[in-house]
Design an enzyme around this catalytic site. Structure first.
Site, PDB file in Angstrom:
ATOM      1  CB  CYS A 177     -23.502 110.260  73.932  1.00  0.00           C
ATOM      2  SG  CYS A 177     -23.019 110.184  72.206  1.00  0.00           S
ATOM      3  CG  HIS A 236     -18.309  98.937  70.816  1.00  0.00           C
ATOM      4  ND1 HIS A 236     -17.317  99.298  69.935  1.00  0.00           N
ATOM      5  CD2 HIS A 236     -19.189  99.948  70.834  1.00  0.00           C
ATOM      6  CE1 HIS A 236     -17.615 100.474  69.430  1.00  0.00           C
ATOM      7  NE2 HIS A 236     -18.738 100.889  69.945  1.00  0.00           N
TER       8      HIS A 236
END
Ligand code: PEP
Ligand code: MG
Length: 632
Positions: free
Chosen positions: A563, A244
């Site tokens: 995605c 992330h």
């Protein structure tokens, strides 16, 4: 995203980005198979994992200093035992980190091992029974906080080392060695204090604008705080390219190179760096020739950007006529203007974690509503797909921990109470979020997405809450539009992928989360630099699974989009289309490039490519097929 103009290309704080197809020729050539090479001019090229957002030139700013301890907070309000246990925990964490580093360094060329290896051993010894430990323990006895005790003890030892040569009787080489040793004490002190805090600690207050941030590690929460107008690039010792932190940096358009082993040992504050976020190289103290080359790349990129800018108004249609939907992923509201510029047809993934990660307290319904409503309104007629909180993995949310909702110390966070599991365990979180989203849906088209689903019962349970919240809002007379927004699910676990056809009967749409799907399928942590080579979305298992999910969605007439980060990799676009994907969501900055590629593709050729790829047995063969496709 902030670009600096070539006029400011004076070697300080210059940043640019370019298409992923380009390679920084000279830099890449100079990087040998080792992770470090030294040029005759004295420049050093370090190799890490690229985070594909371009490249930059600027002075290094080494971050990760221990936070200054307020004089008033030296004395602890905790008991001596509690401070002692905090200290022991920080020691354990530090030792574990150093061991990890040592393990990684074992793969470096011998000369680098010789340089860094002994240092790591010294650090580990310092953390054992040592003068340092004694110094800390005696200060804890006096009632100091563990942070203050560590800082004072390390400073005292460092001070003793570098006492004037007269006092110590040291001269020349001895003095230099003492200086180094003092630095070692300070460094271990900083590591301990950082581990004691376990909070986002990065302070960029002293960072000059236009500098390149160099740090050991960067949490997603820290990355979210970066202002791309000030930080032209990031270089980290830690991290994986789909973690992330990497996603956040990509979203912010900050060029970055992660997993550069021993980076802090190779540079000092202020040294000029050239960072290539595509080749994954960091050139320390570049030669005049390298600088000239890097400046040219910046200029070329600016030109390329202008060309790509024109893509915004063109249709996302293949040369053979098929329409492909391109949407944007959104990590932070600051990216909204970028989405408009990119020409994306809506938001395919709004990660709502940003509301939680740097928050002191949980955002209430009103605060969430304000943000969702603003985003949905800005998007106008384009759909906004809002994913409910996906806490877990390497994402840490202080507010949740403080509210006693999620523990931080589970052995395998990625396999723990993550995503929808956490939300169903704490339905009040889900209710608040659903309520805010449903109200925001009155402002424009919205879809709602559930993360980390493994089984139909999770969708059923979530839908029950969804319907209940909607009924409650209607009863109160609150406008939530005619029909409820579609409720879809992420397909990011192998269990969900293998039963996508079943789950599609309960979900209104499917979104393939290839980042996690790759991680869980290949059993390779997406954020770990140690298994970065194993984390390969070109593994035949991953590609077959993507093809199967798309097929399952098609059979159930359930829309499917993709995605994960591979959606923005133009080298994979023809393959993913050939596997059946017709809808993608990616970082906004990638949309024009991907659209440009789509407009050049023929659908039949993509199908044939996918067939050839599926016949391959390993990632290498697949890579070759993609390369061949590009060159014909
Ligand atoms: C994914 O896993 O591919 C995904 C899009 O979700 P995230 O990266 O937020 O985990
Ligand atoms: Mg995911």
């Amino acid at each position: 995203m902030t670009e600096r103009s070539p006029e400011r290309a004076d070697g300080d704080g210059m940043q640019a980005h370019r298409g992923s197809s380009g390679q920084s020729g000279e830099n890449a050539a100079r990087v040998t198979r080792s992770r470090l090479s030294v040029d005759v001019s004295g420049e050093r090229v370090l190799k890490g994992e690229p985070v594909g957002s371009g490249f930059a030139i600027g002075p290094a700013f080494i971050a990760g200093e221990a936070p200054a301890i307020e004089p008033g907070s030296r004395l602890s309000h905790l008991s001596r035992e509690e401070e002692l246990s905090r200290f022991h925990e920080a020691v354990e964490r530090s030792i574990a980190q150093l061991r990890k580093l040592q393990h990684r360094i074992a793969r470096l060329p011998e000369e680098s091992q010789v340089e860094i290896g002994p240092l790591l051993e010294v650090y580990q010894r310092m953390l054992g029974p040592s003068r340092l430990q004694k110094g800390v323990l005696s200060r804890l006895e006096e009632g100091l906080t563990a942070e203050a005790a560590v800082q004072e003890a390390t400073e005292e030892l460092a001070g003793l080392m570098v006492a004037t040569p007269d006092e110590n009787g040291l001269t020349g080489e001895d003095a230099a060695a003492a200086e180094r040793r003092a630095g070692e004490f300070r460094e271990i002190g900083r590591r301990l204090i950082r581990n004691l805090g376990r909070e986002p600690f990065l302070s960029l207050a002293a960072m000059p604008d236009g500098a390149i941030l160099v740090a050991e590690t960067l949490r997603p929460a820290d990355a979210a705080m970066i202002d791309p107008a000030r930080v032209v690039a990031v270089v980290l010792e830690d991290g994986g390219t789909t973690g992330h932190t990497a996603i956040m940096l990509r979203a912010l358009g900050v060029p970055a190179v992660l997993a550069v082993a021993g980076v802090l040992d190779h540079m000092h504050d202020g040294v000029t760096l050239v960072v290539d976020g595509y080749a994954g190289t960091v050139t320390v103290d570049p030669s005049a020739r390298t600088l000239r080359q890097a400046r040219k790349q910046v200029a070329a990129y600016v030109q390329e950007r202008q060309q790509l800018g024109r893509m915004r108004r063109l249709a996302s249609r293949m040369a053979s006529g098929e329409k492909i939907v391109l949407q944007a992923n959104l990590e932070l509201p600051a990216e909204l203007p970028l989405i408009a510029q990119s020409g994306a047809a809506g938001i395919g993934l709004l990660r709502t974690e940003f509301l939680f990660i740097n928050a002191e307290t949980l955002p209430d319904e009103a605060a969430q509503y304000d943000i969702y409503a603003a985003i949905v309104s800005t998007m106008g007629a384009d759909t906004t797909t809002i994913r409910v909180l996906d806490w877990g993995g390497e994402k840490q949310a202080e507010a949740l921990a403080r509210a006693g909702i999620a523990g931080r110390d589970v052995v395998n966070p990625a396999l723990g109470l993550r995503g929808i599991r956490l939300l169903l365990e704490h339905p009040e979180l889900l209710e608040t979020q659903f309520s805010a989203i449903l109200r925001a849906a009155a402002k424009g088209p919205v879809r709602v997405l559930l993360p980390m689903v493994t089984v139909a019962s999770e969708i059923i349970a979530a839908r029950e809450i969804y319907d209940r919240v909607a009924r409650r809002l209607k009863r109160k007379g609150i406008d939530i539009g005619e029909s409820l927004p579609p409720l879809g699910i992420m397909i990011e676990t192998p269990a969900a992928a293998l039963t996508a056809g079943v789950l599609a009967q309960y979900a209104d749409f499917l979104a393939i989360g290839s980042n996690d799907l790759t991680m869980y399928l290949l059993a390779a942590d997406r954020a770990s630099s140690e298994v970065a080579a194993l984390y390969n979305p070109l593994h035949p298992a991953v590609l077959r699974m993507i093809g199967d999910i798309v097929m399952a969605g098609l059979m159930e007439r359930c829309p499917v989009s993709l995605c994960g980060e591979i959606a923005s990799d133009t080298a994979l676009t023809p393959l993913l289309i050939g596997l059946g994907c017709r809808s993608f969501s990616m970082s906004a900055s990638a949309v024009p490039r991907v659209k440009q590629v789509i407009r050049s593709l023929d659908y039949d050729a993509c199908r044939q490519l996918a067939r050839r790829v599926l016949a391959e047995t390993d990632a290498e063969g697949i890579h070759k097929q993609l390369k061949r496709f590009r060159t014909v």
